[in-house]
Design a protein around this motif. Structure first.
Motif: not given
Length: 228
Positions: A39-46
């Motif tokens: 949940s801490r991961v920015d899944w929108d990050d390229q």
């Protein structure tokens, strides 16, 4: 395969239940769960999206659970137990090698499915970092789309003007400058064996991309060496 995954999930539940009861009995503070990490991961990050996409292409099989790929991606993105992109890629390839070894030895060694070997390795990362491993939610990862790339475009693509900025070791997929000594046929065989690409166009285009990346890294190294 679905039965095997169900059994795998049930075993995880039993392990986690026993561990949870033991912590309660010892009045030990609950560990953070794997879900808290993802949940801490920015899944929108390229960069994260690219890492997940590459991992999915390596480990994909009809039975693979998307949550397992998410957890390996998160480990690399967050540095779980010191994991980085290179280590995650190695874990993914090792899992495929275990499946291939099972097939080569007719079941005498290795694992019958990629997810079996992958789940064990990913769990070890989170265990080492002090996370509570929980069962993945039911789900099936869709087969990754294979990009359609023109071999002519790859073959005629000029080298990067500034290789130190546009090419990284990740683009070389673990291959080294010494691999440039191989002819293209030998190099293609190495690419197929290591990356499990399909024979023909896919292997050929991937080999050309990697050779271009290696040449760019070589040029960058020579530029740095020449300026020192």
């Amino acid at each position: 395969s679905h039965k095997e995954e169900y059994i795998y999930q049930e075993i995880n539940k039993q392990i986690n239940n026993r561990e949870g009861e033991a912590r309660k009995a010892e009045n030990v503070e609950a560990l953070p769960t794997v879900e808290e990490a993802t949940s801490r991961v920015d899944w929108d990050d390229q960069d994260v999206q690219r890492l997940r996409s590459e991992l999915a292409r390596i480990v994909w099989e009809p039975e693979i659970n998307p949550g397992l790929i998410d957890r390996l991606t998160a480990a690399g993105a967050l540095g779980i137990a010191g994991a980085d992109r290179r280590r995650c890629m190695r874990i993914a390839r090792d899992a495929v090698n275990e499946r291939d070894r099972y097939e080569r030895t007719e079941g005498r060694a290795g694992k019958s499915h990629v997810w079996k070997a992958l789940g064990y390795s990913v769990k070890k990362l989170y265990d080492a970092a002090g996370y509570e491993w929980t069962p993945t939610r039911p789900g099936v990862e869709p087969e990754p789309r294979r990009a359609s790339v023109s071999p002519v475009a790859i073959a005629t693509t000029p080298p990067a003007e500034n290789p130190t900025e546009k090419i990284t070791e990740a683009d070389a997929e673990g291959f080294k400058v010494d691999d440039l000594k191989d002819d293209l046929t030998t190099f293609q065989a190495k690419v197929r064996a290591r990356l499990h690409t399909k024979p023909g166009l896919e292997t050929w285009t991937r080999a050309l991309k990697i050779r271009n990346a290696i040449q760019g890294l070589k040029l960058a190294s020579e530029m740095v060496g020449g300026s020192s």
